[in-house]
Enzyme design. Structure first.
Site, PDB file in Angstrom:
ATOM      1  N   CYS A 144      -8.424  -2.980  12.791  1.00  0.00           N
ATOM      2  CA  CYS A 144      -7.619  -2.477  14.268  1.00  0.00           C
ATOM      3  C   CYS A 144      -8.539  -1.367  15.114  1.00  0.00           C
ATOM      4  O   CYS A 144      -8.262  -1.140  16.270  1.00  0.00           O
ATOM      5  CB  CYS A 144      -6.312  -1.955  14.044  1.00  0.00           C
TER       6      CYS A 144
ATOM      7  N   ASN B 180       1.385  -6.202  17.031  1.00  0.00           N
ATOM      8  CA  ASN B 180      -0.012  -5.607  16.668  1.00  0.00           C
ATOM      9  C   ASN B 180      -1.036  -6.757  16.420  1.00  0.00           C
ATOM     10  O   ASN B 180      -1.063  -7.667  15.960  1.00  0.00           O
ATOM     11  CB  ASN B 180       0.038  -5.005  15.129  1.00  0.00           C
TER      12      ASN B 180
ATOM     13  N   HIS C 200      -4.257   2.038  19.675  1.00  0.00           N
ATOM     14  CA  HIS C 200      -4.054   0.763  19.041  1.00  0.00           C
ATOM     15  C   HIS C 200      -2.331   0.798  19.033  1.00  0.00           C
ATOM     16  O   HIS C 200      -1.718   1.574  18.537  1.00  0.00           O
ATOM     17  CB  HIS C 200      -4.517   0.954  17.755  1.00  0.00           C
TER      18      HIS C 200
END
Length: 333
Positions: free
Chosen positions: A114, A285, A255
């Protein structure tokens, strides 16, 4: 001296949407349970014949068009992904290069989960400031649905597919320059978020016996605690080292992993709601794609204007983390 400037942004999401209601028919969960714990309402899912490179190429094409550069002026591609088209080779970046018709240029992937987009931003900055390249296309692209176990409630509610891309170019104007980037990692916590099999560390017979171990696995509570602590410290450090106050940040672009993590970090930094960019509700996500997808959202809504300062912040499997202070500096028309 050449500096690196963030020139343009683009993104792509698949048309199919997987809502919390639909997920509740697949696994023991509910819209209320997911929303309360993550802030996610839906996520986009790529078609069976739609690959990571397809999504990356579409986001990249838009970023190039918005930059005002010709395709022939792009001299390097770096792609951040944990869901490449092919496990070992060729790299997804080389496939994207061919799909865009960019010719014989430097192209490679990195794997930083990520935090991938912050990592490739730092790579682009280094190549440009060293004088090796002038216009670099950086791409975060993920088909996480391909490595998600839809019988695992702890992970399948979180992840979606999509891509984001940016053009980073050389400039002599220091006011346009990316100010600073921090990146870090700690492999001691590798088992908090990982895909345990599929590499040279696992035997082929184990793969056959345990196919689900090729999917993402996460220890959620432990990951949450480490993420909040690490992200908050990293952001405080980068602001202090550059003598920048939280109030100077126009857009905090974290993020998009979990609303509770974003809220905890934002509160620790005393950021106002209007400073915090949130897209987790509609995309979930998307790992290395989430930050550029979020930047694209504020660009397309008209919220992101030339000269405004963005603070990027990410945390991912590895464990990896990173932050960046980035003015938006499109080419002047």
């Amino acid at each position: 001296m050449a500096y690196a400037a963030f020139r343009s942004i683009g993104a792509y999401v698949p048309s199919k949407i997987l809502s919390n209601e639909e997920l509740s028919k697949m696994v023991d969960t509910s819209d209320e349970w997911i929303t309360k714990r993550t802030g996610i309402k839906e996520r986009h899912i790529a078609a069976a014949d739609e690959f990571t490179s397809d999504m990356g190429a579409k986001a990249a094409k838009l970023a190039i068009e918005r930059s005002g550069l010709k395709k022939s002026e792009i001299d390097m591609i770096v792609c951040a992904t944990i869901s490449p088209d092919y496990f070992c080779m060729p790299s997804t970046a080389t496939i994207i290069s061919t799909k865009l018709g960019l010719g014989n240029i430097t192209a490679f992937d990195i794997s930083a989960a990520c935090t991938g987009f912050v990592y490739i931003l730092s790579i682009a900055k280094a190549f440009i400031e060293s004088g090796m390249k002038k216009n670099i296309l950086i791409i975060g692209a993920e088909k996480l649905s391909a490595i998600t176990d839809y019988s695992d409630r702890g992970t399948c509610i979180l992840f979606g597919d999509g891509a984001g891309a940016a053009v980073i170019s050389a400039t002599e104007n220091k006011e346009e320059a990316i100010i600073d980037i921090h990146t870090g990692s700690d492999g001691e916590f590798a088992d908090l978020l990982m895909t345990p099999n599929g590499g040279s560390g696992s035997a082929h017979d184990a793969l056959e016996q345990e196919a689900t171990s090729c999917f993402m696995q996460m220890r959620g509570n432990e990951t949450f605690k480490v993420a909040v602590k690490t992200l908050t410290k990293d952001v405080i450090d980068i602001l202090r080292e550059n003598s920048i106050q939280s109030s100077d940040i126009k857009h905090f672009v974290p993020h998009q992993a979990n609303y509770r993590i974003i809220k905890a970090v934002g509160d620790a930094l005393k950021l106002k709601d209007e400073q915090v960019v949130l897209t987790v509700e509609k995309y979930g996500n998307t790992s290395g794609a989430s930050i550029p997808m979020a930047i694209n959202d504020i660009y397309e809504s008209g919220r992101l204007q030339a000269g405004e300062l963005m603070l990027l912040d990410a945390f991912g499997g590895g464990l990896t983390w990173g932050s960046a202070l980035v003015p938006f500096a499109p080419f002047k028309k």
